[in-house]
Design a protein around this motif. Structure first.
Motif, mmCIF file in Angstrom:
data_model
loop_
_atom_site.group_PDB
_atom_site.id
_atom_site.type_symbol
_atom_site.label_atom_id
_atom_site.label_comp_id
_atom_site.label_asym_id
_atom_site.label_seq_id
_atom_site.Cartn_x
_atom_site.Cartn_y
_atom_site.Cartn_z
ATOM 1 N N ASP A 77 -6.064 5.752 1.617
ATOM 2 C CA ASP A 77 -5.393 4.549 2.098
ATOM 3 C C ASP A 77 -6.363 3.821 3.023
ATOM 4 O O ASP A 77 -6.636 4.269 4.133
ATOM 5 C CB ASP A 77 -4.109 4.974 2.841
ATOM 6 C CG ASP A 77 -3.348 3.789 3.412
ATOM 7 O OD1 ASP A 77 -3.974 2.758 3.716
ATOM 8 O OD2 ASP A 77 -2.121 3.910 3.586
ATOM 9 N N GLU A 78 -6.874 2.681 2.527
ATOM 10 C CA GLU A 78 -7.883 1.939 3.295
ATOM 11 C C GLU A 78 -7.352 0.563 3.699
ATOM 12 O O GLU A 78 -8.097 -0.409 3.766
ATOM 13 C CB GLU A 78 -9.193 1.894 2.493
ATOM 14 C CG GLU A 78 -9.664 3.319 2.187
ATOM 15 C CD GLU A 78 -10.999 3.460 1.465
ATOM 16 O OE1 GLU A 78 -11.885 2.623 1.659
ATOM 17 O OE2 GLU A 78 -11.146 4.461 0.715
ATOM 18 N N ILE A 79 -6.069 0.520 3.973
ATOM 19 C CA ILE A 79 -5.430 -0.748 4.339
ATOM 20 C C ILE A 79 -6.064 -1.378 5.584
ATOM 21 O O ILE A 79 -6.083 -2.586 5.744
ATOM 22 C CB ILE A 79 -3.898 -0.563 4.527
ATOM 23 C CG1 ILE A 79 -3.166 -1.904 4.543
ATOM 24 C CG2 ILE A 79 -3.577 0.240 5.776
ATOM 25 C CD1 ILE A 79 -1.651 -1.804 4.487
ATOM 26 N N VAL A 98 0.907 4.258 -2.620
ATOM 27 C CA VAL A 98 0.777 5.677 -2.270
ATOM 28 C C VAL A 98 1.919 6.455 -2.924
ATOM 29 O O VAL A 98 1.706 7.479 -3.578
ATOM 30 C CB VAL A 98 0.798 5.883 -0.727
ATOM 31 C CG1 VAL A 98 0.929 7.349 -0.361
ATOM 32 C CG2 VAL A 98 -0.446 5.286 -0.076
ATOM 33 N N SER A 110 -0.804 -5.889 -2.521
ATOM 34 C CA SER A 110 -1.913 -4.974 -2.262
ATOM 35 C C SER A 110 -2.593 -4.678 -3.591
ATOM 36 O O SER A 110 -2.167 -5.193 -4.620
ATOM 37 C CB SER A 110 -1.387 -3.667 -1.666
ATOM 38 O OG SER A 110 -0.538 -3.969 -0.583
ATOM 39 N N LEU A 130 -6.545 2.482 -1.967
ATOM 40 C CA LEU A 130 -5.556 1.398 -1.833
ATOM 41 C C LEU A 130 -5.966 0.459 -0.699
ATOM 42 O O LEU A 130 -6.329 0.919 0.399
ATOM 43 C CB LEU A 130 -4.179 1.997 -1.564
ATOM 44 C CG LEU A 130 -3.621 2.737 -2.791
ATOM 45 C CD1 LEU A 130 -2.649 3.816 -2.379
ATOM 46 C CD2 LEU A 130 -2.988 1.774 -3.774
ATOM 47 N N TYR A 131 -5.905 -0.815 -0.997
ATOM 48 C CA TYR A 131 -6.323 -1.849 -0.041
ATOM 49 C C TYR A 131 -5.307 -2.989 -0.033
ATOM 50 O O TYR A 131 -4.499 -3.115 -0.961
ATOM 51 C CB TYR A 131 -7.658 -2.470 -0.467
ATOM 52 C CG TYR A 131 -8.848 -1.545 -0.457
ATOM 53 C CD1 TYR A 131 -9.641 -1.426 0.675
ATOM 54 C CD2 TYR A 131 -9.201 -0.826 -1.593
ATOM 55 C CE1 TYR A 131 -10.758 -0.603 0.670
ATOM 56 C CE2 TYR A 131 -10.316 0.000 -1.599
ATOM 57 C CZ TYR A 131 -11.094 0.107 -0.459
ATOM 58 O OH TYR A 131 -12.191 0.917 -0.464
ATOM 59 N N VAL A 149 0.840 -1.207 0.000
ATOM 60 C CA VAL A 149 0.000 0.000 0.000
ATOM 61 C C VAL A 149 0.872 1.253 0.000
ATOM 62 O O VAL A 149 0.601 2.211 -0.731
ATOM 63 C CB VAL A 149 -0.985 -0.023 1.186
ATOM 64 C CG1 VAL A 149 -1.587 1.343 1.434
ATOM 65 C CG2 VAL A 149 -2.096 -1.028 0.910
ATOM 66 N N LEU A 150 1.943 1.216 0.778
ATOM 67 C CA LEU A 150 2.797 2.406 0.808
ATOM 68 C C LEU A 150 3.459 2.612 -0.557
ATOM 69 O O LEU A 150 3.588 3.747 -1.028
ATOM 70 C CB LEU A 150 3.840 2.274 1.923
ATOM 71 C CG LEU A 150 4.550 3.557 2.300
ATOM 72 C CD1 LEU A 150 3.581 4.675 2.663
ATOM 73 C CD2 LEU A 150 5.510 3.315 3.466
ATOM 74 N N ILE A 191 -3.626 12.954 0.984
ATOM 75 C CA ILE A 191 -3.682 11.540 1.383
ATOM 76 C C ILE A 191 -4.655 11.451 2.555
ATOM 77 O O ILE A 191 -4.544 12.210 3.525
ATOM 78 C CB ILE A 191 -2.290 11.010 1.795
ATOM 79 C CG1 ILE A 191 -1.305 11.150 0.623
ATOM 80 C CG2 ILE A 191 -2.388 9.562 2.240
ATOM 81 C CD1 ILE A 191 0.133 10.777 0.975
ATOM 82 N N CYS A 201 -6.443 8.807 5.305
ATOM 83 C CA CYS A 201 -6.222 7.504 5.927
ATOM 84 C C CYS A 201 -7.509 7.041 6.601
ATOM 85 O O CYS A 201 -7.961 7.647 7.567
ATOM 86 C CB CYS A 201 -5.087 7.613 6.947
ATOM 87 S SG CYS A 201 -4.485 6.031 7.518
ATOM 88 N N HIS A 232 -5.066 -1.576 -5.930
ATOM 89 C CA HIS A 232 -5.791 -0.304 -5.969
ATOM 90 C C HIS A 232 -7.162 -0.510 -6.602
ATOM 91 O O HIS A 232 -7.376 -1.469 -7.349
ATOM 92 C CB HIS A 232 -4.997 0.782 -6.728
ATOM 93 C CG HIS A 232 -4.806 0.510 -8.184
ATOM 94 N ND1 HIS A 232 -3.568 0.470 -8.792
ATOM 95 C CD2 HIS A 232 -5.692 0.253 -9.193
ATOM 96 C CE1 HIS A 232 -3.700 0.223 -10.082
ATOM 97 N NE2 HIS A 232 -4.983 0.086 -10.349
#
Ligand SMILES: Cc1ncc(COP(=O)(O)O)c(C=O)c1O
Length: 398
Positions: free
Chosen positions: A207-209, A105, A252, A237-238, A101-102, A173, A175, A254
């Motif tokens: 960012d929806e990790i 990003v 991960s 992003l998951y 995920v990072l 961004i 979160c 997108h």
């Protein structure tokens, strides 16, 4: 419980950042106190049996040559997003693999902004965002969250609007759920944030990790689901990595509905030839996003919820001057130690090192852009959690 959340895994010497590293220079653990890792964000539970079985099954074919992501990969994401987040209308073409995920990003930031261009983020901020933006030369503009009268972290929409305008910001961004604050944003909150971004023509990387780690009484609202504009404005992003403890396998994805944004992001991430899935990671993913994986995840959530209750009650009853918001999602607890430290004239590092001395390997919350705070990982067997909090009571928060 059908699944195992009680076995204490001895991860030391077995390639584990959590167990190998103490995140402080010159820190040492006293003899007689075994370290209890409670910092980096992974779980100290055995993985779901469906994940293990899927990896083992793939290993029956003793060949690891080049491969294509199969239909089952995309279908499992569409299925998971529908079941867990109520997402309809997600199609294979909207989904793309990301190496973490990072990484996703970072890649999206690089394609959607130029070096030197400021990016808006809320603070406290996940430390990975801070480091990544610094490395790629994008100045950060923080919009601090504010705690309401009940201690709940909230966004400050006026501050966001002002900072976006003042700094000519075009990329933010977001979160959700929020690490390290543990907020599961409500629909109206995301709607208001998206209105601010829309009004200022700002693209959003969401960012929806943590979107699967939601405590009872809360619901994850995908940012893209709050309006047609949000659906078009967001790169989401998951990953199954937080939910199923798969960070070491990498993998991960997108979701990008907007064709223009998706093509830009995909073009950039494919150019380096570094953004490819690993075949064992693929099979772990398929084992995770399955009916049995879902059953395991539901049990895991009840274990985390119980750990959160234990930790929050213990703090309220025993650690005077330490405050925390009960996490609504994630398994991270963010302690506000400002009052405790002020009353004793102590600094945060002294407190942190004292915890480490007694084997509680926690994390400096200041790395997350908030003073006098500590971040603790609660995804560990209850017996270890109890041991850690008993040590904190007996030796640290005196
Ligand atoms: C909000 C957030 N984004 C990204 C990451 C890192 O994800 P990955 O390991 O997939 O790069 C983390 C890890 O803790 C996180 O909390």
């Amino acid at each position: 419980m059908k699944y195992d959340f009680t076995t204490v895994l001895h991860r030391k010497g077995r390639d584990s950042t959590a167990a190998e590293v103490i995140p402080f220079a010159n820190a040492h653990v006293k003899e007689g106190f075994d370290p209890i890792p409670m910092w980096v964000a992974d779980m100290s539970f055995p993985v779901a049996p469906s994940v293990e079985a899927a990896i083992k099954k793939r290993m029956e074919m003793p060949n690891y040559g080049y491969f294509q992501l199969p239909d089952a990969y995309y279908d499992s994401i569409i299925w998971w997003q529908q079941r867990r987040n109520g997402v309809n209308g997600l199609e294979r073409q909207h989904i793309g693999y990301e190496n973490g995920v990072l990484g996703g990003v970072s890649s999206a930031v690089q394609v959607l902004s130029c070096p030197g261009e400021p990016i808006l983020i809320h603070s406290p901020t996940y430390v990975g965002f801070t480091e990544c933006l610094k490395n790629i030369g994008r100045p950060i503009v923080h919009s601090p969250l504010k705690r309401d009268e009940n201690g709940i972290w909230r966004m400050d929409y006026e501050d966001m609007d002002t900072k976006i305008k003042k700094n000519y910001i075009r990329l933010a961004i977001f979160c959700s759920p929020h690490n390290p604050c543990g907020r599961v944003w409500e629909r109206w909150e995301i709607e208001r944030a998206m209105e601010v971004y829309a009004k200022n023509d700002c693209i959003v990387i969401s960012d929806e990790i943590w979107s699967d780690i939601i405590m009872p009484g809360h619901r994850h609202i995908p940012t893209q689901s709050v309006s047609d504009d949000a659906r078009n404005r967001c790169i989401a992003l998951y990953s199954p990595s937080k939910t199923f403890s798969l960070a070491g396998l990498i993998g991960s994805y997108h979701i990008i509905y907007n064709d223009y944004l998706r093509q830009r992001v995909q073009r950039h991430s494919s150019m380096s030839h570094y953004n490819s899935c690993n075949v064992l990671s693929l099979h772990a993913h398929l084992g995770a996003f399955s009916p049995e994986g879902e059953e395991w995840a539901d049990e895991m959530l009840s274990v985390i919820d119980d750990n959160i209750s234990y930790a929050c009650d213990f703090i309220k009853d025993n650690f005077k001057g330490v405050k925390c918001m009960r996490p609504q999602g994630t398994y991270m607890l963010y302690l506000d130690c400002s009052e405790y430290l002020r009353e004793r004239g102590m600094d945060i590092m002294t407190l942190l090192l004292k915890g480490v001395e007694y084997g509680v390997i926690w994390q400096n919350g200041e790395a997350f852009q908030w003073p006098d705070s500590i971040r603790m990982n609660l995804a560990l067997p209850k017996s270890r959690l109890i041991e850690a909090f008993e040590r904190l009571k007996k030796y640290v928060f005196l």
